[in-house]
Design a protein around this motif. Structure first.
Motif, PDB file in Angstrom:
ATOM      1  N   HIS A 166       0.828  -1.205   0.000  1.00  9.31           N
ATOM      2  CA  HIS A 166       0.000   0.000   0.000  1.00  9.31           C
ATOM      3  C   HIS A 166       0.865   1.258   0.000  1.00  9.31           C
ATOM      4  N   HIS A 167       0.279   2.316  -0.557  1.00 12.71           N
ATOM      5  CA  HIS A 167       0.949   3.619  -0.615  1.00 12.71           C
ATOM      6  C   HIS A 167       1.138   4.153   0.813  1.00 12.71           C
ATOM      7  N   PRO A 168       2.229   4.873   1.082  1.00 13.59           N
ATOM      8  CA  PRO A 168       2.430   5.411   2.445  1.00 13.59           C
ATOM      9  C   PRO A 168       1.280   6.312   2.915  1.00 13.59           C
ATOM     10  N   ASP A 169       0.563   6.963   1.969  1.00 17.32           N
ATOM     11  CA  ASP A 169      -0.563   7.832   2.350  1.00 17.32           C
ATOM     12  C   ASP A 169      -1.873   7.054   2.539  1.00 17.32           C
ATOM     13  N   CYS A 170      -1.837   5.765   2.324  1.00 18.42           N
ATOM     14  CA  CYS A 170      -3.061   4.954   2.416  1.00 18.42           C
ATOM     15  C   CYS A 170      -3.706   5.110   3.789  1.00 18.42           C
ATOM     16  N   GLU A 171      -5.053   5.210   3.791  1.00 20.33           N
ATOM     17  CA  GLU A 171      -5.745   5.414   5.071  1.00 20.33           C
ATOM     18  C   GLU A 171      -5.622   4.210   6.006  1.00 20.33           C
ATOM     19  N   TRP A 172      -5.249   3.042   5.479  1.00 23.58           N
ATOM     20  CA  TRP A 172      -5.140   1.847   6.328  1.00 23.58           C
ATOM     21  C   TRP A 172      -3.700   1.591   6.787  1.00 23.58           C
ATOM     22  N   VAL A 173      -2.798   2.494   6.375  1.00 28.45           N
ATOM     23  CA  VAL A 173      -1.405   2.388   6.814  1.00 28.45           C
ATOM     24  C   VAL A 173      -1.183   3.464   7.868  1.00 28.45           C
ATOM     25  N   ASP A 174      -0.885   3.058   9.053  1.00 25.42           N
ATOM     26  CA  ASP A 174      -0.649   4.019  10.125  1.00 25.42           C
ATOM     27  C   ASP A 174       0.296   3.378  11.134  1.00 25.42           C
ATOM     28  N   PRO A 175       1.598   3.672  11.002  1.00 25.32           N
ATOM     29  CA  PRO A 175       2.575   3.015  11.869  1.00 25.32           C
ATOM     30  C   PRO A 175       2.276   3.238  13.351  1.00 25.32           C
ATOM     31  N   GLU A 176       1.620   4.378  13.646  1.00 26.87           N
ATOM     32  CA  GLU A 176       1.369   4.701  15.061  1.00 26.87           C
ATOM     33  C   GLU A 176       0.316   3.816  15.706  1.00 26.87           C
ATOM     34  N   VAL A 177      -0.519   3.230  14.864  1.00 28.87           N
ATOM     35  CA  VAL A 177      -1.656   2.514  15.423  1.00 28.87           C
ATOM     36  C   VAL A 177      -1.239   1.275  16.222  1.00 28.87           C
ATOM     37  N   THR A 178      -0.083   0.716  15.890  1.00 27.36           N
ATOM     38  CA  THR A 178       0.353  -0.488  16.599  1.00 27.36           C
ATOM     39  C   THR A 178       1.101  -0.158  17.889  1.00 27.36           C
ATOM     40  N   LEU A 179       1.501   1.109  18.017  1.00 28.70           N
ATOM     41  CA  LEU A 179       2.251   1.516  19.209  1.00 28.70           C
ATOM     42  C   LEU A 179       1.328   2.183  20.211  1.00 28.70           C
ATOM     43  N   PRO A 180       1.436   1.810  21.481  1.00 37.39           N
ATOM     44  CA  PRO A 180       0.596   2.490  22.464  1.00 37.39           C
ATOM     45  C   PRO A 180       1.055   3.929  22.647  1.00 37.39           C
ATOM     46  N   ALA A 181       0.115   4.837  22.864  1.00 35.26           N
ATOM     47  CA  ALA A 181       0.482   6.226  23.121  1.00 35.26           C
ATOM     48  C   ALA A 181       1.221   6.289  24.458  1.00 35.26           C
ATOM     49  N   ALA A 182       2.130   7.269  24.572  1.00 35.27           N
ATOM     50  CA  ALA A 182       2.971   7.367  25.771  1.00 35.27           C
ATOM     51  C   ALA A 182       2.141   7.524  27.043  1.00 35.27           C
ATOM     52  N   ASP A 183       1.020   8.256  26.895  1.00 39.63           N
ATOM     53  CA  ASP A 183       0.220   8.532  28.098  1.00 39.63           C
ATOM     54  C   ASP A 183      -0.988   7.597  28.221  1.00 39.63           C
ATOM     55  N   GLU A 184      -0.947   6.479  27.527  1.00 37.52           N
ATOM     56  CA  GLU A 184      -2.092   5.578  27.537  1.00 37.52           C
ATOM     57  C   GLU A 184      -2.264   4.913  28.915  1.00 37.52           C
ATOM     58  N   THR A 185      -3.481   4.959  29.427  1.00 37.54           N
ATOM     59  CA  THR A 185      -3.740   4.323  30.719  1.00 37.54           C
ATOM     60  C   THR A 185      -3.970   2.832  30.492  1.00 37.54           C
ATOM     61  N   GLN A 186      -4.016   2.099  31.583  1.00 37.36           N
ATOM     62  CA  GLN A 186      -4.220   0.655  31.464  1.00 37.36           C
ATOM     63  C   GLN A 186      -5.608   0.351  30.884  1.00 37.36           C
ATOM     64  N   ALA A 187      -6.593   1.162  31.276  1.00 37.00           N
ATOM     65  CA  ALA A 187      -7.957   0.967  30.766  1.00 37.00           C
ATOM     66  C   ALA A 187      -8.002   1.210  29.263  1.00 37.00           C
ATOM     67  N   GLU A 188      -7.289   2.264  28.806  1.00 41.40           N
ATOM     68  CA  GLU A 188      -7.265   2.574  27.370  1.00 41.40           C
ATOM     69  C   GLU A 188      -6.584   1.463  26.581  1.00 41.40           C
ATOM     70  N   SER A 189      -5.513   0.931  27.149  1.00 44.13           N
ATOM     71  CA  SER A 189      -4.794  -0.111  26.432  1.00 44.13           C
ATOM     72  C   SER A 189      -5.631  -1.386  26.373  1.00 44.13           C
ATOM     73  N   GLU A 190      -6.391  -1.657  27.428  1.00 42.76           N
ATOM     74  CA  GLU A 190      -7.281  -2.824  27.447  1.00 42.76           C
ATOM     75  C   GLU A 190      -8.384  -2.666  26.392  1.00 42.76           C
ATOM     76  N   LEU A 191      -8.940  -1.448  26.299  1.00 45.02           N
ATOM     77  CA  LEU A 191      -9.986  -1.180  25.325  1.00 45.02           C
ATOM     78  C   LEU A 191      -9.448  -1.340  23.899  1.00 45.02           C
ATOM     79  N   ARG A 192      -8.224  -0.853  23.673  1.00 45.20           N
ATOM     80  CA  ARG A 192      -7.599  -0.965  22.364  1.00 45.20           C
ATOM     81  C   ARG A 192      -7.417  -2.447  21.984  1.00 45.20           C
ATOM     82  N   ARG A 193      -7.012  -3.245  22.976  1.00 46.62           N
ATOM     83  CA  ARG A 193      -6.796  -4.671  22.742  1.00 46.62           C
ATOM     84  C   ARG A 193      -8.138  -5.354  22.376  1.00 46.62           C
ATOM     85  N   VAL A 194      -9.196  -4.984  23.083  1.00 46.67           N
ATOM     86  CA  VAL A 194     -10.507  -5.595  22.827  1.00 46.67           C
ATOM     87  C   VAL A 194     -11.016  -5.199  21.434  1.00 46.67           C
TER      88      VAL A 194
END
Ligand SMILES: [Zn+2]
Length: 326
Positions: free
Chosen positions: A82-110
Motif C-alpha cells: 500500500h501507498h504510504p498515504d493509504c488510510e489503512w497504513v498508520d505506523p502509530e496505530v500499533t504503538l501504544p500512546a505514551a500517556d495511555e492508561t491501562q484501561a485505554e490499552s485494554e480497550l484498544r486490545r478488545v
C-alpha cells in the motif's frame, strides 16, 4: 507498505463505489441469479490507482446464527503493497500512546479483536428511498468518505480521525454479533457507542432484547427471535418472547417493501423460512400498544432501521435450542 489498521471499507470494481463489507453483502444478494462475486480495490486513491487489491471474506454468505461465528470482513491481500498515504497504513496505530492508561490499552486490545468496530452510529435517515437515482448510496457509504481526500492534509486529517462511523444498522448489528460471540462478558462491557442525540452508551445496553423492552423506551435497537408470515411481498414478524404478557409483532407492508431499495435482499433472506428454525430481527423503532391493548407492535420509520439474521438451520444439530417443529 503493509496495512496496520482494520480495513473497514473498500472500492468495489463492479459497482464503482466504496462500501463496507456489510453493504457489499447486501449488494451481492440483491443480484439476479447467477450471482457474480465482486473484486475490491483499496479505498485510498493512490492505492486504487495502482490496482492494490483487497480481499472480501464471507460477503457471499448470508447473515446467520452459527455455533462458530465468523463475520464478513475485508482483508489485506498479501501480494500488494500500500501507498504510504493509504488510510489503512498508520505506523502509530500499533504503538501504544505514551500517556495511555491501562484501561485505554485494554480497550484498544478488545477493539482489535473485532473486524469492524463501530465508534459512532448515526441512525438519522437523511434521504428517502427512491427520491433520486442515487438515494440508496447513503446506505453504502459512510458520511466521512463523502469528502474527497484529494489533498494530503485531508488524508492526514482522515488518519487522525480514527473513529469508525456508520449509519448502516446492519453493519452495527454485525459488529455487535461478533462482539457477543467472540468477547468475554467483561470485554463486551468495555465497549461503548456514540449515538448523536443520545450520547455515549454502552454497546451492550444499546441493544435490548424484546422481553426486556419498555413501551416508552424507543431509542434502542430491539431484537429477538421469531417467525415470519408473508403478506404478498410484505411480511409480519411475530416475536417468540412476549412483552408484559403481550404478543409483539413487526409489520412491513407490501408498499413499504416496494419502495425500499434493498427489498430484494430482505426477500432473499425471508425466502429461507422453511429451512431455518427462526429469524432474529433487529429493529430501531417505537413500541406501540394496539388499540385493543392485547398486543404490541414495533413500528419502524424506515426499512433501513431493520436487520434480519437467519436462525440456525432446521437440520443442524444444535441441542441448546429447542426444535420448533417435529
Ligand atoms: Zn491502500
Amino acid at each position: 507498505m503493509k496495512t496496520t489498521r482494520t480495513i473497514t471499507r473498500a472500492f468495489c470494481v463492479e459497482l464503482q463505489q466504496e462500501l463496507s463489507i456489510v453493504a457489499a453483502r447486501r449488494e451481492y444478494f440483491s443480484q439476479e441469479l447467477p450471482r457474480a462475486r465482486f473484486s475490491f480495490l483499496c479505498s485510498s486513491e493512490p492505492c486504487r490507482a495502482s490496482g492494490v487489491k483487497i480481499t472480501g471474506v464471507r460477503y457471499d454468505v448470508k447473515p446467520q446464527e452459527h455455533l462458530t461465528f465468523v463475520a464478513a470482513h475485508y482483508r489485506a491481500n498479501p501480494n500488494y503493497e500500500h501507498h504510504p498515504d493509504c488510510e489503512w497504513v498508520d505506523p502509530e496505530v500499533t504503538l501504544p500512546a505514551a500517556d495511555e492508561t491501562q484501561a485505554e490499552s485494554e480497550l484498544r486490545r478488545v477493539k482489535r479483536k473485532l473486524d469492524d468496530y463501530i465508534d459512532v452510529f448515526d441512525p438519522t435517515v437523511k434521504e428517502r428511498p427512491k427520491q433520486t437515482a442515487t438515494a440508496g448510496k447513503a446506505d453504502t457509504k459512510p458520511p466521512e468518505s463523502a469528502k474527497d481526500p484529494s489533498s494530503s492534509t485531508d488524508i492526514l486529517k482522515a488518519k487522525q480521525d480514527k473513529q469508525n462511523r456508520t449509519s448502516n444498522l446492519e453493519r452495527l448489528v454485525d459488529s455487535f454479533r461478533q462482539a457477543q460471540a467472540s468477547l468475554s462478558k467483561e470485554e463486551l462491557a468495555l465497549l461503548t457507542l456514540r449515538v448523536p442525540g443520545l450520547g455515549e452508551v454502552s454497546l451492550r445496553a444499546y441493544f435490548r432484547h424484546i422481553k426486556f423492552a419498555q413501551l416508552n423506551d424507543d431509542r434502542r435497537v430491539l431484537y429477538g427471535g421469531g417467525l415470519v408470515e408473508r403478506y404478498g411481498i410484505g411480511f409480519k414478524f411475530k416475536f417468540f418472547d412476549r412483552l408484559q404478557g403481550k404478543l409483539v409483532t413487526l409489520y412491513v407492508s407490501p408498499a413499504q417493501m416496494q419502495a425500499y431499495r434493498s427489498s430484494r435482499y430482505l426477500s432473499e433472506l425471508l425466502s429461507h423460512a422453511d429451512e431455518v428454525r427462526f429469524f432474529t430481527v433487529f429493529a430501531l423503532g417505537t413500541l406501540v400498544a394496539s388499540p385493543s391493548g392485547k398486543s404490541v407492535s414495533v413500528e419502524i420509520e424506515d426499512l433501513r432501521h431493520l436487520a434480519i439474521v437467519l436462525g440456525p438451520a432446521r437440520d443442524g444439530a444444535d441441542p441448546a435450542k429447542p426444535v420448533l417443529e417435529s
